[in-house]
Enzyme design. Structure first.
Site, PDB file in Angstrom:
ATOM      1  N   GLY A  51       0.650  -1.439   0.096  1.00  0.00           N
ATOM      2  CA  GLY A  51       0.004  -0.134   0.368  1.00  0.00           C
ATOM      3  C   GLY A  51       0.852   1.022   0.121  1.00  0.00           C
ATOM      4  O   GLY A  51       2.218   1.487   0.348  1.00  0.00           O
ATOM      5  N   GLN A  56       3.303   9.559   0.412  1.00  0.00           N
ATOM      6  CA  GLN A  56       4.286   8.685   1.199  1.00  0.00           C
ATOM      7  C   GLN A  56       5.798   9.061  -0.436  1.00  0.00           C
ATOM      8  O   GLN A  56       6.900   8.472  -0.210  1.00  0.00           O
ATOM      9  CB  GLN A  56       4.089   7.415   0.837  1.00  0.00           C
ATOM     10  CG  GLN A  56       3.351   7.240   2.649  1.00  0.00           C
ATOM     11  CD  GLN A  56       3.266   5.818   2.533  1.00  0.00           C
ATOM     12  OE1 GLN A  56       2.450   5.311   2.264  1.00  0.00           O
ATOM     13  NE2 GLN A  56       4.509   5.564   3.673  1.00  0.00           N
ATOM     14  N   CYS A 100       6.285   1.215   8.650  1.00  0.00           N
ATOM     15  CA  CYS A 100       6.282   2.083   7.089  1.00  0.00           C
ATOM     16  C   CYS A 100       7.442   2.061   6.988  1.00  0.00           C
ATOM     17  O   CYS A 100       8.697   2.562   7.736  1.00  0.00           O
ATOM     18  CB  CYS A 100       5.654   3.442   8.371  1.00  0.00           C
ATOM     19  SG  CYS A 100       4.979   4.978   6.946  1.00  0.00           S
ATOM     20  N   LEU A 101       7.754   2.153   5.530  1.00  0.00           N
ATOM     21  CA  LEU A 101       8.801   3.206   5.012  1.00  0.00           C
ATOM     22  C   LEU A 101       8.771   5.096   4.541  1.00  0.00           C
ATOM     23  O   LEU A 101       9.560   4.829   4.734  1.00  0.00           O
ATOM     24  CB  LEU A 101       8.774   3.125   3.795  1.00  0.00           C
ATOM     25  CG  LEU A 101       9.001   1.130   2.984  1.00  0.00           C
ATOM     26  CD1 LEU A 101       8.354   0.735   0.960  1.00  0.00           C
ATOM     27  CD2 LEU A 101       9.744   0.729   3.260  1.00  0.00           C
ATOM     28  N   HIS A 142      -3.777   2.168   8.192  1.00  0.00           N
ATOM     29  CA  HIS A 142      -3.331   2.573   7.948  1.00  0.00           C
ATOM     30  C   HIS A 142      -2.786   3.980   6.833  1.00  0.00           C
ATOM     31  O   HIS A 142      -2.039   5.080   7.373  1.00  0.00           O
ATOM     32  CB  HIS A 142      -1.819   1.805   7.197  1.00  0.00           C
ATOM     33  CG  HIS A 142      -0.273   2.598   7.311  1.00  0.00           C
ATOM     34  ND1 HIS A 142       0.512   2.414   8.296  1.00  0.00           N
ATOM     35  CD2 HIS A 142       0.542   2.827   6.530  1.00  0.00           C
ATOM     36  CE1 HIS A 142       2.087   2.276   7.993  1.00  0.00           C
ATOM     37  NE2 HIS A 142       1.750   3.243   6.971  1.00  0.00           N
ATOM     38  N   GLU A 143      -3.873   3.466   5.324  1.00  0.00           N
ATOM     39  CA  GLU A 143      -3.443   4.378   3.968  1.00  0.00           C
ATOM     40  C   GLU A 143      -4.085   5.954   4.865  1.00  0.00           C
ATOM     41  O   GLU A 143      -3.990   7.335   4.392  1.00  0.00           O
ATOM     42  CB  GLU A 143      -3.208   4.338   3.367  1.00  0.00           C
ATOM     43  CG  GLU A 143      -3.169   3.017   2.616  1.00  0.00           C
ATOM     44  CD  GLU A 143      -1.018   2.668   2.946  1.00  0.00           C
ATOM     45  OE1 GLU A 143      -0.706   4.333   2.413  1.00  0.00           O
ATOM     46  OE2 GLU A 143      -0.824   2.324   3.043  1.00  0.00           O
ATOM     47  N   HIS A 146      -2.449   7.885   7.059  1.00  0.00           N
ATOM     48  CA  HIS A 146      -1.686   9.023   6.176  1.00  0.00           C
ATOM     49  C   HIS A 146      -1.783  10.489   5.697  1.00  0.00           C
ATOM     50  O   HIS A 146      -1.151  11.627   5.688  1.00  0.00           O
ATOM     51  CB  HIS A 146      -1.028   8.114   5.474  1.00  0.00           C
ATOM     52  CG  HIS A 146       0.659   7.579   5.583  1.00  0.00           C
ATOM     53  ND1 HIS A 146       1.677   8.097   6.075  1.00  0.00           N
ATOM     54  CD2 HIS A 146       1.292   6.606   6.011  1.00  0.00           C
ATOM     55  CE1 HIS A 146       3.104   7.265   6.411  1.00  0.00           C
ATOM     56  NE2 HIS A 146       2.303   5.880   6.056  1.00  0.00           N
TER      57      HIS A 146
END
Length: 184
Positions: A51, A56, A100-101, A142-143, A146
């Site tokens: 995702g 991001q 998370c990246l 999570h998304e 963000h």
């Protein structure tokens, strides 16, 4: 979406302003939006992700993409524009390792609802609704976090968050997206 149509972009790291504010709604549905979604998929796949939120990769827009399994192992591959998260009134919280990246190399246990849904629109402005369980439900939460200016570490106790961010600062990071296995 064609996995190879877009161009991977570098990941935006925690601390960059675009990650810490609510993203702007999408109002124009054109070829540039389609190209952005292609780039988001390319970025996610380049990082072996499941995702990715637009911020991001440094874009202030309420869009996310996923290629994520649900509790049965079935994969959902889609994009959602202007998503709204829907959680059940009676939630069963599931604690699982999350990463998370934008905070590369780190993970922490975090409780999230075991089920979640999102509503929004597709590239053509057509309404969509997706229901998720397991990792897919975690991805949705999570998304959308963000896109609301939150990273998973913002949901952790301050001391733990500081430790994770300090350790992450030493990590080189990867391309973009959510890393498979335990990084969301």
């Amino acid at each position: 979406m064609d996995r190879h149509a877009g161009t991977p972009r570098p990941i935006t790291r925690y601390g960059t302003p675009v990650l810490h504010r609510r993203c702007a709604p999408v109002t124009v549905f054109d070829d540039a939006l389609a190209a952005l979604v292609d780039d988001m998929f390319a970025s996610m796949y380049a990082a072996n992700g499941v995702g990715l939120a637009a911020n991001q990769i440094g874009v202030d827009a309420r869009i996310f993409v996923v290629d994520c399994p649900d509790a049965t192992g079935a994969h959902t591959v889609t994009h959602v524009i202007n998503p709204v998260l829907h959680l059940p009134e009676q939630r069963e919280l599931v604690i699982d390792s999350e990463g998370c990246l934008s905070v590369p190399g780190q993970h922490a246990d975090l409780a999230r609802s075991g089920t979640a849904a999102v509503t929004g629109v597709d590239l053509h402005g057509e309404p969509i609704r997706l229901d998720g369980t397991g990792t897919l439900a975690r991805c949705f939460q999570h998304e959308v976090d963000h896109l609301d200016g939150l990273a998973y570490v913002d949901r952790l106790p301050v001391k733990q968050r500081k430790q994770i961010l300090a350790a992450s600062a030493e990590h080189p990071g990867v391309g973009a997206g959510i890393e498979q296995d335990t990084q969301l």
